[in-house]
Scaffold this active site. Structure first.
Site, PDB file in Angstrom:
ATOM      1  N   LEU A 177      47.540  48.313  44.530  1.00  3.95           N
ATOM      2  CA  LEU A 177      47.215  49.433  43.637  1.00  3.95           C
ATOM      3  C   LEU A 177      47.355  49.016  42.174  1.00  3.95           C
ATOM      4  CD1 LEU A 177      49.106  52.248  45.588  1.00  3.95           C
ATOM      5  CD2 LEU A 177      46.733  51.532  45.827  1.00  3.95           C
ATOM      6  N   PRO A 178      46.815  49.835  41.257  1.00  2.00           N
ATOM      7  CA  PRO A 178      46.812  49.417  39.851  1.00  2.00           C
ATOM      8  C   PRO A 178      48.200  49.246  39.220  1.00  2.00           C
ATOM      9  CG  PRO A 178      45.204  51.175  40.195  1.00  2.00           C
ATOM     10  CD  PRO A 178      45.998  51.044  41.460  1.00  2.00           C
ATOM     11  N   THR A 216      50.717  44.297  41.032  1.00  4.83           N
ATOM     12  CA  THR A 216      51.581  43.792  39.961  1.00  4.83           C
ATOM     13  C   THR A 216      52.160  45.000  39.241  1.00  4.83           C
ATOM     14  OG1 THR A 216      50.180  41.855  39.643  1.00  4.83           O
ATOM     15  CG2 THR A 216      51.686  42.400  37.853  1.00  4.83           C
ATOM     16  N   LYS A 263      56.347  36.619  38.834  1.00  6.16           N
ATOM     17  CA  LYS A 263      54.903  36.730  38.502  1.00  6.16           C
ATOM     18  C   LYS A 263      54.711  36.926  36.989  1.00  6.16           C
ATOM     19  CE  LYS A 263      50.656  38.591  38.365  1.00  6.16           C
ATOM     20  NZ  LYS A 263      49.355  38.214  38.701  1.00  6.16           N
ATOM     21  N   LYS A 294      48.345  44.054  30.277  1.00  5.24           N
ATOM     22  CA  LYS A 294      49.227  44.810  31.186  1.00  5.24           C
ATOM     23  C   LYS A 294      50.427  43.940  31.594  1.00  5.24           C
ATOM     24  CE  LYS A 294      49.540  46.158  35.958  1.00  5.24           C
ATOM     25  NZ  LYS A 294      48.969  46.130  37.283  1.00  5.24           N
TER      26      LYS A 294
HETATM   27  P1  NAD Z   1      41.322  47.840  41.072  1.00  5.97           P
HETATM   28  O1  NAD Z   1      41.472  48.896  40.046  1.00  5.97           O
HETATM   29  O2  NAD Z   1      40.012  47.156  41.230  1.00  5.97           O
HETATM   30  O3  NAD Z   1      41.733  48.427  42.523  1.00  5.97           O
HETATM   31  C1  NAD Z   1      42.756  49.348  42.740  1.00  5.97           C
HETATM   32  C2  NAD Z   1      42.302  50.267  43.856  1.00  5.97           C
HETATM   33  O4  NAD Z   1      43.368  51.146  44.208  1.00  5.97           O
HETATM   34  C3  NAD Z   1      41.112  51.163  43.473  1.00  5.97           C
HETATM   35  O5  NAD Z   1      40.063  50.964  44.394  1.00  5.97           O
HETATM   36  C4  NAD Z   1      41.692  52.580  43.536  1.00  5.97           C
HETATM   37  O6  NAD Z   1      40.749  53.542  43.963  1.00  5.97           O
HETATM   38  C5  NAD Z   1      42.802  52.403  44.557  1.00  5.97           C
HETATM   39  N1  NAD Z   1      43.843  53.429  44.509  1.00  5.97           N
HETATM   40  C6  NAD Z   1      44.565  53.873  43.433  1.00  5.97           C
HETATM   41  N2  NAD Z   1      45.468  54.787  43.820  1.00  5.97           N
HETATM   42  C7  NAD Z   1      45.318  54.948  45.167  1.00  5.97           C
HETATM   43  C8  NAD Z   1      45.960  55.757  46.152  1.00  5.97           C
HETATM   44  N3  NAD Z   1      46.933  56.603  45.845  1.00  5.97           N
HETATM   45  N4  NAD Z   1      45.535  55.637  47.431  1.00  5.97           N
HETATM   46  C9  NAD Z   1      44.548  54.795  47.772  1.00  5.97           C
HETATM   47  N5  NAD Z   1      43.904  53.990  46.888  1.00  5.97           N
HETATM   48  C10 NAD Z   1      44.287  54.073  45.610  1.00  5.97           C
HETATM   49  O7  NAD Z   1      42.490  46.775  40.764  1.00  5.97           O
HETATM   50  P2  NAD Z   1      42.558  45.246  41.237  1.00  5.97           P
HETATM   51  O8  NAD Z   1      41.872  44.374  40.260  1.00  5.97           O
HETATM   52  O9  NAD Z   1      42.196  45.187  42.689  1.00  5.97           O
HETATM   53  O10 NAD Z   1      44.125  44.975  41.058  1.00  5.97           O
HETATM   54  C11 NAD Z   1      45.096  45.511  41.936  1.00  5.97           C
HETATM   55  C12 NAD Z   1      46.455  44.970  41.531  1.00  5.97           C
HETATM   56  O11 NAD Z   1      46.438  43.540  41.566  1.00  5.97           O
HETATM   57  C13 NAD Z   1      46.876  45.354  40.109  1.00  5.97           C
HETATM   58  O12 NAD Z   1      48.239  45.632  40.100  1.00  5.97           O
HETATM   59  C14 NAD Z   1      46.554  44.095  39.298  1.00  5.97           C
HETATM   60  O13 NAD Z   1      47.378  43.952  38.142  1.00  5.97           O
HETATM   61  C15 NAD Z   1      46.835  43.009  40.312  1.00  5.97           C
HETATM   62  N6  NAD Z   1      46.115  41.748  40.080  1.00  5.97           N
HETATM   63  C16 NAD Z   1      44.790  41.768  39.751  1.00  5.97           C
HETATM   64  C17 NAD Z   1      44.131  40.553  39.523  1.00  5.97           C
HETATM   65  C18 NAD Z   1      42.666  40.519  39.150  1.00  5.97           C
HETATM   66  O14 NAD Z   1      42.171  39.465  38.735  1.00  5.97           O
HETATM   67  N7  NAD Z   1      41.929  41.629  39.305  1.00  5.97           N
HETATM   68  C19 NAD Z   1      44.830  39.341  39.644  1.00  5.97           C
HETATM   69  C20 NAD Z   1      46.159  39.356  40.034  1.00  5.97           C
HETATM   70  C21 NAD Z   1      46.807  40.573  40.244  1.00  5.97           C
END
Ligand code: NAD
Length: 309
Positions: free
Chosen positions: A69-70, A105, A180, A255
């Site tokens: 999740l975000p 994260t 991390k 972030k």
């Molecule tokens: P994203 O915003 O693409 O995906 C998050 C998903 O969570 C969305 O599809 C949203 O609809 C869903 N969501 C939110 N609340 C919800 C709930 N209560 N129930 C069900 N679904 C819910 O984000 P992302 O890029 O996939 O990143 C996710 C995590 O990974 C973050 O914490 C980010 O910091 C971390 N991260 C991302 C990257 C990257 O390159 N994108 C790299 C490393 C770590």
């Protein structure tokens, strides 16, 4: 134990979670998925996952629950509920002996809070944030940095191995998150330092490719020079050579730097370089680069240099 013996619930199918769940399916796991965005659920259903109607529905009978999740507030409200909204958390429906793996994260304090609350009900929790970005998630080569008790870590290993290549046990709950953000704070500092050194070389008439080769064989060598050169056209197949598209967004780095500096405040740690990097990334984002790859910080230095001419 083969993954086909596990019943896994996967919640959060965004840029990262979607392909991570897909890799579990490829490893023959039984996966039930949920996201607030129905299209993401439908996509995974077309790949063989069971589509759930809610998070509560997804975790019914699950041995393992994974969330991606975000931010911390989403993780806390998913597991512990949200009193303001009057929503209950999964804590009330998860079975004992379930293992929860949160790969988002988030701040370590929230990971520890959720872990403690779940532990009181006999539910194990590990924080397992990832490094490797969307490309690593799609290729199944993520690095997982895990915080939690040793038995929970051992139980998580085969599942994490289906989505990643390098898996580390950093320590107790929260340690995965701390490790991390320490890494990402250092990465931001290395990216800024590499960018300013390369730009100064260019300002003094040097070829950035030659300068990069020199630093790669000298004491300035670092990951950004080896794999992610920020100067356009020095290296093929990196965001800097593709107008800084793809890769790891400036706003995601902001972030992570926010989480790092909040942590430093709490632990009374001195992080002057992290603070400077955070300021530079904030400035860069405010100038309209929030959605570009984080190596585009190079342009902050080259723009100044163009200004002088
Ligand atoms: P994203 O915003 O693409 O995906 C998050 C998903 O969570 C969305 O599809 C949203 O609809 C869903 N969501 C939110 N609340 C919800 C709930 N209560 N129930 C069900 N679904 C819910 O984000 P992302 O890029 O996939 O990143 C996710 C995590 O990974 C973050 O914490 C980010 O910091 C971390 N991260 C991302 C990257 C990257 O390159 N994108 C790299 C490393 C770590």
């Amino acid at each position: 134990m083969s993954l086909s013996n596990y019943s896994i619930a996967f919640i959060g199918l965004g840029n990262m979670g979607g392909t991570m769940a897909s890799n579990l399916l490829k490893a023959h796991a039984n996966v039930c998925v949920f996201d607030l965005v129905p299209q993401t659920v439908a996509e995974l259903e077309s790949q063989g996952a069971r589509a759930a109607k809610s998070a509560e529905d997804a975790v019914k009978g699950a041995d393992i629950v994974i969330s991606m999740l975000p931010a911390g507030k989403h993780v806390q409200s998913l597991y512990l509920g949200d009193s303001e909204r009057g929503s209950a958390g999964l804590i009330d429906v998860l079975g004992q002996n379930t293992l929860v793996i949160d790969s988002s994260t988030i701040d370590a304090a929230t990971s520890i809070l959720v872990a403690k609350a779940l532990a009181e009900k006999g539910i194990a929790f590990v924080d397992a944030p990832v490094s490797g970005g969307t490309a690593g998630a799609a290729a199944g080569t993520l690095t997982f940095i895990v915080g939690g008790e040793a038995p929970a870590y051992q139980k998580a290993l085969p599942v994490l191995s289906a989505m990643g290549k390098n898996i580390f046990h950093a320590g107790q709950n929260g340690a995965g998150q701390i490790a991390k953000i320490c890494n990402n704070m250092l990465l931001s500092v290395l990216m800024v330092g590499t960018s300013e050194a390369l730009q100064m070389a260019i300002d003094n008439g040097l070829d950035p490719k030659v300068m990069s080769d020199i630093m790669l064989q000298s004491s300035g060598r670092n990951w950004t020079l080896e794999l992610y050169n920020p100067c356009p056209d020095v290296m093929p197949n990196v965001p800097s050579s593709n107008d800084y598209k793809g890769g790891f967004m400036v706003d995601l780095m902001r972030k992570d730097l926010g989480l790092a500096l909040d942590t430093a405040l709490k632990s009374h740690s001195s992080t002057p370089m992290g603070a400077i990097a955070q300021n530079l990334y904030n400035m860069h984002s405010m100038q309209g680069s929030g959605q570009r790859d984080f190596s585009s910080i190079f342009e902050l230095f080259s723009a100044q240099s163009n200004h002088k001419q």
